[in-house]
Motif scaffolding. Structure first.
Motif, PDB file in Angstrom:
ATOM      1  N   HIS A  55      -8.377  -0.478   7.957  1.00  0.00           N
ATOM      2  CA  HIS A  55      -8.638  -0.291   6.526  1.00  0.00           C
ATOM      3  C   HIS A  55      -9.825  -1.135   6.074  1.00  0.00           C
ATOM      4  O   HIS A  55      -9.673  -2.317   5.770  1.00  0.00           O
ATOM      5  N   HIS A  57     -13.727  -0.864   3.683  1.00  0.00           N
ATOM      6  CA  HIS A  57     -14.615  -0.089   2.808  1.00  0.00           C
ATOM      7  C   HIS A  57     -16.033  -0.592   3.065  1.00  0.00           C
ATOM      8  O   HIS A  57     -16.396  -1.658   2.561  1.00  0.00           O
ATOM      9  N   ARG A  59     -18.746   0.948   2.189  1.00  0.00           N
ATOM     10  CA  ARG A  59     -19.551   1.247   0.984  1.00  0.00           C
ATOM     11  C   ARG A  59     -20.738   2.165   1.181  1.00  0.00           C
ATOM     12  O   ARG A  59     -21.599   2.249   0.301  1.00  0.00           O
ATOM     13  N   TYR A 138      -5.054   8.917  -2.036  1.00  0.00           N
ATOM     14  CA  TYR A 138      -4.890   7.999  -3.179  1.00  0.00           C
ATOM     15  C   TYR A 138      -3.855   8.616  -4.112  1.00  0.00           C
ATOM     16  O   TYR A 138      -4.203   9.391  -5.004  1.00  0.00           O
ATOM     17  N   SER A 142      -7.398   3.694  -7.751  1.00  0.00           N
ATOM     18  CA  SER A 142      -7.925   2.371  -7.386  1.00  0.00           C
ATOM     19  C   SER A 142      -9.428   2.371  -7.584  1.00  0.00           C
ATOM     20  O   SER A 142      -9.977   3.328  -8.141  1.00  0.00           O
ATOM     21  N   THR A 143     -10.091   1.303  -7.123  1.00  0.00           N
ATOM     22  CA  THR A 143     -11.535   1.176  -7.342  1.00  0.00           C
ATOM     23  C   THR A 143     -12.269   2.394  -6.773  1.00  0.00           C
ATOM     24  O   THR A 143     -12.174   2.667  -5.576  1.00  0.00           O
ATOM     25  N   HIS A 168      -2.366   5.367  -0.269  1.00  0.00           N
ATOM     26  CA  HIS A 168      -2.412   4.294  -1.275  1.00  0.00           C
ATOM     27  C   HIS A 168      -1.253   4.570  -2.215  1.00  0.00           C
ATOM     28  O   HIS A 168      -1.283   5.522  -3.000  1.00  0.00           O
ATOM     29  N   HIS A 213      -1.865  -1.337   2.600  1.00  0.00           N
ATOM     30  CA  HIS A 213      -1.717  -2.582   1.826  1.00  0.00           C
ATOM     31  C   HIS A 213      -0.383  -2.783   1.098  1.00  0.00           C
ATOM     32  O   HIS A 213      -0.359  -2.911  -0.129  1.00  0.00           O
ATOM     33  N   VAL A 251      -7.306  -7.477  -7.034  1.00  0.00           N
ATOM     34  CA  VAL A 251      -7.234  -6.492  -5.957  1.00  0.00           C
ATOM     35  C   VAL A 251      -6.072  -5.555  -6.271  1.00  0.00           C
ATOM     36  O   VAL A 251      -5.143  -5.934  -6.991  1.00  0.00           O
ATOM     37  N   ASN A 252      -6.150  -4.332  -5.728  1.00  0.00           N
ATOM     38  CA  ASN A 252      -5.041  -3.381  -5.876  1.00  0.00           C
ATOM     39  C   ASN A 252      -4.425  -3.091  -4.518  1.00  0.00           C
ATOM     40  O   ASN A 252      -5.171  -2.798  -3.598  1.00  0.00           O
ATOM     41  N   ASP A 278      -8.294  -4.433   4.481  1.00  0.00           N
ATOM     42  CA  ASP A 278      -8.690  -3.782   3.230  1.00  0.00           C
ATOM     43  C   ASP A 278      -9.974  -4.447   2.729  1.00  0.00           C
ATOM     44  O   ASP A 278     -10.098  -4.786   1.554  1.00  0.00           O
ATOM     45  N   ALA A 280     -12.896  -4.994   1.050  1.00  0.00           N
ATOM     46  CA  ALA A 280     -13.401  -4.254  -0.112  1.00  0.00           C
ATOM     47  C   ALA A 280     -14.434  -5.124  -0.830  1.00  0.00           C
ATOM     48  O   ALA A 280     -14.156  -5.728  -1.862  1.00  0.00           O
ATOM     49  N   ALA A 296     -11.676  -4.329  -8.608  1.00  0.00           N
ATOM     50  CA  ALA A 296     -10.620  -4.825  -7.724  1.00  0.00           C
ATOM     51  C   ALA A 296     -11.042  -4.671  -6.264  1.00  0.00           C
ATOM     52  O   ALA A 296     -11.655  -3.675  -5.900  1.00  0.00           O
ATOM     53  N   GLY A 297     -10.713  -5.663  -5.457  1.00  0.00           N
ATOM     54  CA  GLY A 297     -11.020  -5.611  -4.029  1.00  0.00           C
ATOM     55  C   GLY A 297     -11.675  -6.889  -3.563  1.00  0.00           C
ATOM     56  O   GLY A 297     -12.384  -7.544  -4.336  1.00  0.00           O
TER      57      GLY A 297
HETATM   58  C1  NCD Z   1     -10.520  -1.033  -2.894  1.00  0.00           C
HETATM   59  C2  NCD Z   1     -12.030  -0.889  -3.076  1.00  0.00           C
HETATM   60  O1  NCD Z   1     -12.656  -1.730  -3.729  1.00  0.00           O
HETATM   61  O2  NCD Z   1     -12.596   0.066  -2.515  1.00  0.00           O
HETATM   62  N1  NCD Z   1     -10.022  -2.000  -3.819  1.00  0.00           N
HETATM   63  C3  NCD Z   1      -8.864  -2.677  -3.772  1.00  0.00           C
HETATM   64  O3  NCD Z   1      -8.552  -3.346  -4.748  1.00  0.00           O
HETATM   65  N2  NCD Z   1      -8.088  -2.677  -2.696  1.00  0.00           N
HETATM   66  C4  NCD Z   1      -9.835   0.283  -3.029  1.00  0.00           C
HETATM   67  C5  NCD Z   1      -8.406   0.309  -2.485  1.00  0.00           C
HETATM   68  O4  NCD Z   1      -8.174   0.012  -1.313  1.00  0.00           O
HETATM   69  O5  NCD Z   1      -7.473   0.652  -3.210  1.00  0.00           O
END
Ligand code: NCD
Ligand code: ZN
Ligand code: ZN
Length: 419
Positions: A55, A57, A59, A138, A142-143, A168, A213, A251-252, A278, A280, A296-297
């Protein structure tokens, strides 16, 4: 043999002195002694399978000021992680086949192997499931990702073109407007919302999901009861609403209260779950905004294994649990010959010198975002990392090659292996 790596191997569930023989990127032999001209002798180093992070991101496309496939994969390598599974909440999101194919080209600059999630939703098509490693659903927002709450339609899509599917899980009807600090964020996306989402989806008869998560013991139990595999993150294991992180800790799902965190740690020790980062990344400018506005992240791809290796050295977690959660189980869940020190598997290895325990400081950060929520935590960063037979980190320095990473395609839904 192309290379022999010698040290204290994590083999057959414990540590033993031995050699790993590598040819054409594969582990071809594991033995007490092995001859070869090209050898990496690492006495006193603990050698484990390269980490697999299910997991992250990275970007790309759309937010490459935060991370991209090169910088993200390099940060992964520095943390001993030689495989990552990237998420689809990019700009554009990985929704159509063309998005995925473009992302596959962008990801070719990765220095370690990788997989890519496609976004599950109303426009999902079978060919996307064939070409992506798995789906990301999802169910909660989330973000950069809207929620898709049509469980009946999701069930239809997953029945007709099934794939490894990461969920998610936050029940949207239980989520409130963002709070103004970590305590408020925990209340706004309450701990019950995860179990509620998992339970609701399981009751509709959707099988074989992987829950991302899980922030509480309750979410882990609920996933297990549903027969789903489950992931916990380093941040939910180590940070809580008492942490002095402000918006950096947003964070989420949210960081929880200390008592909930302790229960999560205990349930993680009991076994079953994988640990993902995660990862992020967001910029410091974004995180410095008012709490409500901060995205969040938080990052973690390079801290995940090193922090857990330090905790293993301190006796807080058995090393077998770390290897299972960070390397072996992710490989098994994805059905890959990766994540194990076993003949026939990809030669992905990370070597740690336990004497190199240190506190994390800003200088440890290789992620483009330039910050870490783990300042001051103990870590053992790997001295050497081998990715499919090639050294990518040597004596702590990056020696990898842009483009060495290979794409790992379609993974099947796991059959019955629960959390
Ligand atoms: C993640 C992100 O920023 O891409 N943010 C987070 O708070 N975990 C998205 C996600 O995993 O839900
Ligand atoms: Zn998520
Ligand atoms: Zn995520």
């Amino acid at each position: 043999m192309d290379l022999v790596v010698e040290g204290r191997l994590f083999f057959a569930g414990g540590l033993t002195d031995g050699c790993v023989g590598i040819k054409n990127g594969k582990i071809v032999k594991i033995a007490k002694t092995l001859g070869s001209q090209d050898r990496l002798s690492l006495p006193n180093h603990i050698i484990i399978p390269g980490g697999m992070d299910m997991h992250v991101h990275f970007r790309e496309p759309g937010m490459t000021h935060k991370e991209d496939f090169y910088t993200g994969s390099k940060a992964a390598a520095h943390g001993g992680t030689t495989f990552f599974l990237d998420m689809p909440n990019t700009r554009p999101p990985t929704k159509y086949l063309s998005d995925l194919m473009e992302k596959r080209t962008m990801a070719e600059k990765s220095v370690v192997d990788y997989g890519l999630h496609a976004l599950l939703g109303p426009v999902s098509k079978p060919q996307l499931a064939e070409e992506a490693t798995g789906w990301k659903w999802y169910y909660g927002p989330s973000t950069g990702a809207e929620a898709w709450t049509d469980i009946a339609m999701a069930k239809e899509v997953l029945a007709s073109f099934s794939s490894f599917t990461t969920l998610h899980a936050e029940e949207p009807s239980l989520l409130d407007n963002p709070g103004t600090d970590l305590v408020g964020h925990d209340l706004a996306r309450p701990v019950d919302s995860e179990a509620a989402a998992i339970d609701k989806i399981a009751r509709e008869g959707i099988f074989g999901l992987h829950v991302a998560h899980c922030s509480s013991a309750q979410a882990l139990y609920t996933a297990k009861r549903a027969g789903y595999s489950a992931e916990v993150t380093l941040h939910h294991l180590l940070l809580d609403t008492g942490s002095d992180l402000g918006g950096y800790g947003k964070v989420n799902p949210p960081l929880r209260k200390k008592i909930d965190r302790k229960a999560l740690w205990q349930t993680f020790l009991d076994g079953g779950s994988v640990v993902a980062s995660d990862h992020a990344p967001h910029t410091m400018d974004e995180k410095e905004q008012e709490f409500q506005l901060a995205p969040a992240g938080m990052p973690g791809v390079e801290e995940r294994l090193p922090v857990l290796m330090a905790l293993a050295k301190r006796g807080a977690v058995p090393i077998e649990r770390v290897v299972d959660a960070c390397c072996e189980k992710p490989g098994r869940l994805l059905g890959l010959d990766k994540g194990r020190l076993t003949e026939g598997c990809d030669a992905d290895l990370a070597a740690f010198d336990p004497r190199e325990l240190k506190e994390i400081n800003e200088g440890c950060v290789n992620s483009k975002c330039g910050w870490t929520p783990y300042l001051g935590q103990e870590a053992i960063f790997p001295s050497h990392v081998v990715a499919r037979g090639k050294l990518v980190v040597e004596k702590g320095s990056f020696v990898g090659e842009k483009g060495h990473g290979r794409y790992v395609g379609h993974a099947d839904a796991p059959s019955g292996e629960g959390a």
